[in-house]
Design a protein around this motif. Structure first.
Motif, PDB file in Angstrom:
ATOM      1  N   LEU A 123     -21.591  10.240   1.829  1.00  0.00           N
ATOM      2  CA  LEU A 123     -22.047  10.282   0.440  1.00  0.00           C
ATOM      3  C   LEU A 123     -23.250  11.464   0.511  1.00  0.00           C
ATOM      4  O   LEU A 123     -24.321  11.158   1.011  1.00  0.00           O
ATOM      5  N   PRO A 124     -23.016  12.619   0.127  1.00  0.00           N
ATOM      6  CA  PRO A 124     -24.028  13.622   0.083  1.00  0.00           C
ATOM      7  C   PRO A 124     -25.342  13.138  -0.781  1.00  0.00           C
ATOM      8  O   PRO A 124     -25.334  12.473  -1.855  1.00  0.00           O
ATOM      9  N   GLY A 125     -26.329  13.332   0.076  1.00  0.00           N
ATOM     10  CA  GLY A 125     -27.684  13.114  -0.497  1.00  0.00           C
ATOM     11  C   GLY A 125     -28.296  11.656  -0.378  1.00  0.00           C
ATOM     12  O   GLY A 125     -29.297  11.308  -0.555  1.00  0.00           O
ATOM     13  N   SER A 126     -27.558  10.712   0.232  1.00  0.00           N
ATOM     14  CA  SER A 126     -27.648   9.405   0.526  1.00  0.00           C
ATOM     15  C   SER A 126     -28.647   9.197   1.694  1.00  0.00           C
ATOM     16  O   SER A 126     -28.671  10.132   2.497  1.00  0.00           O
ATOM     17  N   VAL A 127     -29.325   8.263   1.750  1.00  0.00           N
ATOM     18  CA  VAL A 127     -30.357   8.021   2.645  1.00  0.00           C
ATOM     19  C   VAL A 127     -30.488   6.508   3.183  1.00  0.00           C
ATOM     20  O   VAL A 127     -29.876   5.703   2.099  1.00  0.00           O
ATOM     21  N   ILE A 128     -30.555   6.296   4.309  1.00  0.00           N
ATOM     22  CA  ILE A 128     -30.724   4.825   4.882  1.00  0.00           C
ATOM     23  C   ILE A 128     -32.269   4.438   4.664  1.00  0.00           C
ATOM     24  O   ILE A 128     -32.984   5.058   5.297  1.00  0.00           O
ATOM     25  N   CYS A 129     -32.479   3.304   4.180  1.00  0.00           N
ATOM     26  CA  CYS A 129     -33.801   2.803   4.047  1.00  0.00           C
ATOM     27  C   CYS A 129     -33.410   1.339   4.649  1.00  0.00           C
ATOM     28  O   CYS A 129     -32.959   0.075   4.058  1.00  0.00           O
ATOM     29  N   ASP A 130     -34.094   1.246   6.025  1.00  0.00           N
ATOM     30  CA  ASP A 130     -34.075   0.096   6.818  1.00  0.00           C
ATOM     31  C   ASP A 130     -35.367  -0.887   6.772  1.00  0.00           C
ATOM     32  O   ASP A 130     -36.224  -0.630   7.434  1.00  0.00           O
ATOM     33  N   PRO A 131     -35.219  -2.061   6.135  1.00  0.00           N
ATOM     34  CA  PRO A 131     -36.479  -2.853   5.985  1.00  0.00           C
ATOM     35  C   PRO A 131     -36.711  -3.557   7.226  1.00  0.00           C
ATOM     36  O   PRO A 131     -37.960  -3.966   7.500  1.00  0.00           O
ATOM     37  N   ARG A 172     -43.205  -8.319   0.274  1.00  0.00           N
ATOM     38  CA  ARG A 172     -43.986  -7.337  -0.452  1.00  0.00           C
ATOM     39  C   ARG A 172     -43.519  -6.032  -0.359  1.00  0.00           C
ATOM     40  O   ARG A 172     -43.430  -4.989  -1.018  1.00  0.00           O
ATOM     41  N   GLY A 173     -43.744  -5.705   0.922  1.00  0.00           N
ATOM     42  CA  GLY A 173     -43.647  -4.454   1.435  1.00  0.00           C
ATOM     43  C   GLY A 173     -42.351  -3.551   1.308  1.00  0.00           C
ATOM     44  O   GLY A 173     -42.309  -2.526   0.873  1.00  0.00           O
ATOM     45  N   VAL A 174     -41.456  -4.407   1.454  1.00  0.00           N
ATOM     46  CA  VAL A 174     -39.757  -4.143   1.200  1.00  0.00           C
ATOM     47  C   VAL A 174     -39.618  -3.979  -0.056  1.00  0.00           C
ATOM     48  O   VAL A 174     -39.137  -2.717  -0.461  1.00  0.00           O
ATOM     49  N   HIS A 175     -40.117  -4.565  -1.052  1.00  0.00           N
ATOM     50  CA  HIS A 175     -39.992  -4.478  -2.578  1.00  0.00           C
ATOM     51  C   HIS A 175     -40.786  -3.334  -2.986  1.00  0.00           C
ATOM     52  O   HIS A 175     -40.036  -2.242  -3.762  1.00  0.00           O
ATOM     53  N   GLU A 176     -42.036  -3.075  -2.500  1.00  0.00           N
ATOM     54  CA  GLU A 176     -42.580  -1.891  -2.800  1.00  0.00           C
ATOM     55  C   GLU A 176     -41.882  -0.620  -2.349  1.00  0.00           C
ATOM     56  O   GLU A 176     -42.006   0.400  -3.410  1.00  0.00           O
ATOM     57  N   VAL A 177     -41.568  -0.331  -1.182  1.00  0.00           N
ATOM     58  CA  VAL A 177     -41.042   0.675  -0.593  1.00  0.00           C
ATOM     59  C   VAL A 177     -39.839   1.173  -1.769  1.00  0.00           C
ATOM     60  O   VAL A 177     -39.391   2.235  -1.775  1.00  0.00           O
ATOM     61  N   LEU A 178     -38.873   0.247  -1.645  1.00  0.00           N
ATOM     62  CA  LEU A 178     -37.598   0.482  -2.179  1.00  0.00           C
ATOM     63  C   LEU A 178     -37.633   0.640  -3.797  1.00  0.00           C
ATOM     64  O   LEU A 178     -37.037   1.448  -4.286  1.00  0.00           O
ATOM     65  N   ASP A 179     -38.714  -0.145  -4.543  1.00  0.00           N
ATOM     66  CA  ASP A 179     -39.008   0.408  -5.849  1.00  0.00           C
ATOM     67  C   ASP A 179     -39.386   1.750  -5.851  1.00  0.00           C
ATOM     68  O   ASP A 179     -38.840   2.651  -6.737  1.00  0.00           O
ATOM     69  N   GLY A 225     -32.028  12.318  -4.389  1.00  0.00           N
ATOM     70  CA  GLY A 225     -30.833  12.421  -3.865  1.00  0.00           C
ATOM     71  C   GLY A 225     -29.638  11.606  -4.300  1.00  0.00           C
ATOM     72  O   GLY A 225     -29.760  10.919  -5.391  1.00  0.00           O
ATOM     73  N   GLY A 226     -29.009  11.142  -3.399  1.00  0.00           N
ATOM     74  CA  GLY A 226     -28.021  10.185  -3.496  1.00  0.00           C
ATOM     75  C   GLY A 226     -28.599   9.006  -3.607  1.00  0.00           C
ATOM     76  O   GLY A 226     -29.601   8.539  -3.279  1.00  0.00           O
ATOM     77  N   PRO A 227     -27.461   7.883  -3.228  1.00  0.00           N
ATOM     78  CA  PRO A 227     -27.952   6.402  -3.067  1.00  0.00           C
ATOM     79  C   PRO A 227     -28.731   5.987  -1.947  1.00  0.00           C
ATOM     80  O   PRO A 227     -28.708   6.881  -0.912  1.00  0.00           O
ATOM     81  N   LEU A 228     -29.576   5.087  -2.197  1.00  0.00           N
ATOM     82  CA  LEU A 228     -30.284   4.409  -1.009  1.00  0.00           C
ATOM     83  C   LEU A 228     -29.559   3.350  -0.430  1.00  0.00           C
ATOM     84  O   LEU A 228     -29.187   2.471  -1.281  1.00  0.00           O
ATOM     85  N   ILE A 229     -29.416   3.425   0.798  1.00  0.00           N
ATOM     86  CA  ILE A 229     -28.578   2.406   1.429  1.00  0.00           C
ATOM     87  C   ILE A 229     -29.442   1.562   2.341  1.00  0.00           C
ATOM     88  O   ILE A 229     -30.062   1.848   3.301  1.00  0.00           O
ATOM     89  N   VAL A 230     -29.278   0.241   2.084  1.00  0.00           N
ATOM     90  CA  VAL A 230     -30.117  -0.775   2.577  1.00  0.00           C
ATOM     91  C   VAL A 230     -29.445  -1.670   3.518  1.00  0.00           C
ATOM     92  O   VAL A 230     -28.807  -2.771   2.979  1.00  0.00           O
ATOM     93  N   PRO A 231     -29.125  -1.514   4.832  1.00  0.00           N
ATOM     94  CA  PRO A 231     -28.458  -2.531   5.758  1.00  0.00           C
ATOM     95  C   PRO A 231     -29.632  -3.787   6.247  1.00  0.00           C
ATOM     96  O   PRO A 231     -30.284  -3.328   6.886  1.00  0.00           O
ATOM     97  N   MET A 232     -29.290  -4.925   5.706  1.00  0.00           N
ATOM     98  CA  MET A 232     -30.241  -5.862   5.993  1.00  0.00           C
ATOM     99  C   MET A 232     -29.818  -7.322   6.014  1.00  0.00           C
ATOM    100  O   MET A 232     -29.305  -7.502   4.571  1.00  0.00           O
ATOM    101  N   THR A 233     -29.862  -8.126   6.744  1.00  0.00           N
ATOM    102  CA  THR A 233     -29.440  -9.673   6.619  1.00  0.00           C
ATOM    103  C   THR A 233     -30.400 -10.367   5.887  1.00  0.00           C
ATOM    104  O   THR A 233     -31.542 -10.209   6.326  1.00  0.00           O
ATOM    105  N   LEU A 234     -30.253 -10.855   4.820  1.00  0.00           N
ATOM    106  CA  LEU A 234     -31.184 -11.623   4.127  1.00  0.00           C
ATOM    107  C   LEU A 234     -30.622 -12.830   3.343  1.00  0.00           C
ATOM    108  O   LEU A 234     -29.775 -12.491   2.334  1.00  0.00           O
TER     109      LEU A 234
END
Length: 203
Positions: free
Chosen positions: A24-32, A59-66, A74-83
């Motif tokens: 996915l061009p421009g996508s980034v991984i945001c790992d909580p 709170r931090g995860v919500h704030e950062v992803l928001d 760029g492209g999509p934000l990809i968040v791999p996280m067990t929740l």
């Protein structure tokens, strides 16, 4: 768009996330998890429990992803996280959906039979079998039970799907177009090993 990839520990979240990023061009991984690791390192060892129980983490995860959803061009934000705690899920994913719309905040739960996940955990145990994965094994039944609930949809069964096809399915459901998968089996295997090694932790 944000793609939250949920699933049990050892369910293939990270490998799928990096496959999506590759195609996915421009996508980034945001790992909580990194926020959680930072909070752990800030606390005395005796106070380090499950970092998801810390309001500061949620709170931090919500704030950062928001922020990333509002500012990333760029492209999509990809968040791999067990929740799997429903209240925590609503506090983070639910709020993001309320703020940005469900069409921009997509959630996928990667599911597999217990035996399949245990086999995957054994493979990533670096020759120590499941001893190195005691937390993941302890949480496995809880994860599978909760993630099967409707509130944690959309569900993708991965028992017989290789990682590239899991990524294809997520993209299809999200209305995204992936670059063609040009890797052969050997190159995929080497890439999986490299991604796995890059996520080893020794603290």
């Amino acid at each position: 768009m944000l793609l939250w990839i949920n699933g049990p520990f050892g369910g293939g979240k990270t490998q799928t996330a990096y496959e999506l990023r590759r195609r996915l061009p421009g996508s980034v991984i945001c790992d909580p998890e990194h926020i959680g690791f930072g909070l752990h390192r800030t606390l005395p060892e005796g106070l380090r429990g499950d970092f998801q129980d810390l309001p500061a983490w949620r709170r931090g995860v919500h704030e950062v992803l928001d922020l990333a959803l509002r500012k990333h061009e760029g492209g999509p934000l990809i968040v791999p996280m067990t929740l799997v705690e429903p209240a925590y899920f609503e506090e983070i994913v639910g709020r993001l959906r309320a703020d940005h719309g469900p069409e921009r905040v997509r959630h996928f739960a990667l599911l597999a039979d217990r035996e399949t996940v245990l086999k995957r955990l054994t493979e990533r145990g670096l020759g120590r079998g499941l001893k190195r994965e005691s937390f993941a094994v302890r949480m496995l039944d809880t994860c599978l039970e909760r993630l099967n609930e409707p509130d944690f949809g959309e569900h993708i069964r991965t028992d017989r799907l290789p990682v590239p096809q899991v990524a294809d399915r997520i993209a299809e459901l999200s209305g995204l177009r992936l670059a063609p998968n040009t890797y052969g089996p050997l190159r995929h295997r080497l890439r999986r090993i490299r991604v796995g090694l890059s996520h080893l932790r020794f603290d």
